[in-house]
Every structure is written in structure tokens, then in C-alpha cells.
Design a protein around this motif. Structure first.
Motif, PDB file in Angstrom:
ATOM      1  N   UNK A 117     -13.208   6.026   2.821  1.00  0.00           N
ATOM      2  CA  UNK A 117     -11.852   5.439   3.435  1.00  0.00           C
ATOM      3  C   UNK A 117     -10.730   5.320   2.054  1.00  0.00           C
ATOM      4  N   UNK A 118     -12.000   5.161   0.827  1.00  0.00           N
ATOM      5  CA  UNK A 118     -11.620   4.978  -0.473  1.00  0.00           C
ATOM      6  C   UNK A 118     -10.811   5.379  -1.077  1.00  0.00           C
ATOM      7  N   UNK A 119     -11.289   6.982   0.034  1.00  0.00           N
ATOM      8  CA  UNK A 119     -10.248   8.114  -0.672  1.00  0.00           C
ATOM      9  C   UNK A 119      -8.406   8.045  -0.023  1.00  0.00           C
ATOM     10  N   UNK A 120      -8.715   7.335   0.960  1.00  0.00           N
ATOM     11  CA  UNK A 120      -6.794   6.795   1.329  1.00  0.00           C
ATOM     12  C   UNK A 120      -6.495   6.084   0.767  1.00  0.00           C
ATOM     13  N   UNK A 121      -7.545   4.663   0.736  1.00  0.00           N
ATOM     14  CA  UNK A 121      -7.022   3.123   0.089  1.00  0.00           C
ATOM     15  C   UNK A 121      -6.426   3.304  -1.027  1.00  0.00           C
ATOM     16  N   UNK A 122      -7.170   3.720  -2.339  1.00  0.00           N
ATOM     17  CA  UNK A 122      -7.794   3.330  -3.194  1.00  0.00           C
ATOM     18  C   UNK A 122      -5.899   3.784  -3.733  1.00  0.00           C
ATOM     19  N   UNK A 123      -5.166   2.073  -4.729  1.00  0.00           N
ATOM     20  CA  UNK A 123      -3.784   2.775  -5.586  1.00  0.00           C
ATOM     21  C   UNK A 123      -4.318   3.268  -5.949  1.00  0.00           C
ATOM     22  N   UNK A 142       0.771  -1.240  -0.063  1.00  0.00           N
ATOM     23  CA  UNK A 142       0.135  -0.199  -0.050  1.00  0.00           C
ATOM     24  C   UNK A 142       0.627   1.801  -0.152  1.00  0.00           C
ATOM     25  N   UNK A 143       1.995   1.191  -0.291  1.00  0.00           N
ATOM     26  CA  UNK A 143       2.658   2.615  -0.595  1.00  0.00           C
ATOM     27  C   UNK A 143       2.229   3.224  -1.297  1.00  0.00           C
ATOM     28  N   UNK A 144       1.824   2.855  -2.494  1.00  0.00           N
ATOM     29  CA  UNK A 144       0.952   4.040  -3.401  1.00  0.00           C
ATOM     30  C   UNK A 144      -0.041   4.402  -2.945  1.00  0.00           C
ATOM     31  N   UNK A 145      -0.707   4.333  -1.932  1.00  0.00           N
ATOM     32  CA  UNK A 145      -2.058   4.874  -1.263  1.00  0.00           C
ATOM     33  C   UNK A 145      -2.007   5.899  -0.393  1.00  0.00           C
ATOM     34  N   UNK A 146      -2.644   7.218   0.237  1.00  0.00           N
ATOM     35  CA  UNK A 146      -2.730   8.230   0.505  1.00  0.00           C
ATOM     36  C   UNK A 146      -2.230   7.580   1.641  1.00  0.00           C
ATOM     37  N   UNK A 147      -2.947   6.903   2.370  1.00  0.00           N
ATOM     38  CA  UNK A 147      -2.822   6.154   3.625  1.00  0.00           C
ATOM     39  C   UNK A 147      -1.254   6.033   3.699  1.00  0.00           C
TER      40      UNK A 147
END
Length: 244
Positions: A231-237, A173-178
């Protein structure tokens, strides 16, 4: 001769688990850590608890902390990894809790800490299995707490937010906002808050930043569909590359 109280910590090789082990040690506990067993298997759980039993000492506290995650769309994510998340985060936690609770209830004393997450308070698109596993742990811990309220055994849920560990690297998940955020919480602070809540017998603690507590509070009154979209805004690739 009086001995120190005994604690066990799973997932103690790094991150929050390592810091929890330090907290126990610094506060007068002897600590057993799971190092050479695979807790995602029933055999691994049994082997770990056998190490506890082999000490011949009562288990005063256990931090059931081991867990993994996986990012990405469920439609294309690796099924074996999804199922291993269930096996480690959920199944092994139930299995280990069963063994510990039986002994603690028989003795009339003990403390149990489950590492859940603020992800437990909301649906988790693009980490759907992980978020669901943490929601299970929160519900499970609260239910056990009520069952055991007159037994001398306390149950506490630790609910961290995004924390500066290797979780996001391992979960891809390195490329996600979170994952790309540079404002993650210090695992030492999270562990300290979790340990203190455990020793006070609290039902749960939202650890880390004030933002985490605000998010957990807001989740109580926010519709599930809205929380899922947030949550999608933080975790979406790819979300880590987007501008606000």
C-alpha cells in the motif's frame, strides 16, 4: 394512494454518493439527500435524520456514504483533519445507523448500505486514519448484518477501489501513484454495483475493476506487513512521479 419507497443518501453532492442517489431515483425511489448539514457533528446527524422523520414515511433504504480522507505522513498531518475523518467516517456512520436501525427493526424491514473500501482489507500507510476508518465500517457492517439477520433488515458493505472522483484532490494525494493513475473506476459503475448488491441483500460487494476483486481476494492470505508495504508504494507522497 401508493407511494414510492423512500431512500436516504449521505455524501450525495458528488462522486459515488451522487451516483447512488441517481440509482435509487432511476429505480423508483424517492430520495432524501444530505445537503445543508455537517454530518461530522452529532447535531448534523440528528438534523439530517429529522428531515427523514419529517416526511412521515418509513425509510426503506439508507446509503451511509459520506466520508473524507487525508494523505501524508501521520507525524505531520493535520490533527483536526484526522479527527474529522474519525467523526465523519466512523462516528457519524454509527450515529446514523443507530437511528435508522431502530426504526427499521421496529418495522421489520429496511436496507442499509455502508460505503467502505478495498482499503479496509489492508493497512494504509500515508492514509492511515482513512484506511482504518474504512476497516471499521466493514467490520461494523458485517457485525450488524449478523445481528439483524432475522429482523427483515439487510446490511451491505460497498467496497470500491480507486474511483474517478474528487477524493484524491481533497485528500491531497494528487502526487501519489494511486492519485495520479488514469485507470480509476467510473463512479456510476461503482454505484450501480453497490445498488444491485443492496437490493439483492448481499453482505458486501467489491465494486469496479477485476483488479479490485483480485486485490481483495489476495488480501485474505497476505500478511499485514506485506500489505502495508504494498500500500505504501501506492500512497506515499511523491510515488506518482516514480518510474516502475
Amino acid at each position: 394512494m401508493q407511494t414510492k419507497p423512500l431512500a436516504a443518501v449521505t455524501g450525495a453532492s458528488s462522486g459515488i454518493g451522487l451516483e447512488l442517489a441517481k440509482q435509487f431515483t432511476e429505480n423508483g425511489f424517492d430520495v432524501i439527500e444530505a445537503v445543508d448539514v455537517d454530518l461530522s457533528t452529532p447535531e448534523g446527524v440528528e438534523r439530517f435524520y429529522a428531515q427523514v422523520s419529517a416526511t412521515g414515511r418509513p425509510l426503506d433504504a439508507i446509503a451511509i456514504n459520506a466520508g473524507i480522507g487525508q494523505g501524508g505522513p501521520f507525524a505531520t498531518s493535520d490533527l483536526d483533519t484526522d479527527l474529522r475523518i474519525v467523526d465523519l467516517n466512523v462516528r457519524s456512520s454509527v450515529h446514523l445507523a443507530k437511528l435508522a436501525v431502530r426504526d427499521m427493526v421496529a418495522r421489520g424491514a429496511g436496507r442499509i448500505l455502508f460505503t467502505s473500501s478495498i482499503a479496509a482489507t489492508q493497512p494504509g500507510p500515508f492514509e492511515a486514519v482513512y484506511a482504518a476508518s474504512k476497516a471499521f465500517l466493514l467490520s461494523f457492517s458485517e457485525a450488524l448484518r449478523e445481528e439483524l439477520k432475522d429482523s427483515g433488515v439487510t446490511v451491505t458493505a460497498l467496497m470500491p477501489g480507486p474511483t474517478d472522483t474528487n477524493f484524491f484532490d481533497r485528500a491531497g494525494m494528487q502526487d501519489t501513484r494511486v492519485g495520479a493513475s488514469d485507470s480509476k473506476d467510473d463512479p456510476a459503475q461503482v454505484a450501480k454495483q453497490g445498488f444491485e448488491a443492496l437490493m439483492k441483500g448481499k453482505d458486501h460487494v467489491v465494486a469496479g475493476s477485476v483488479t479490485n476483486r483480485l486485490m481483495a481476494g489476495a488480501a485474505k492470505v497476505t500478511p499485514e506487513t506485506v500489505k502495508a508495504r504494498m500500500h505504501r508504494g501506492m500512497s506515499e507522497p511523491g510515488s506518482g512521479d516514480r518510474e516502475d
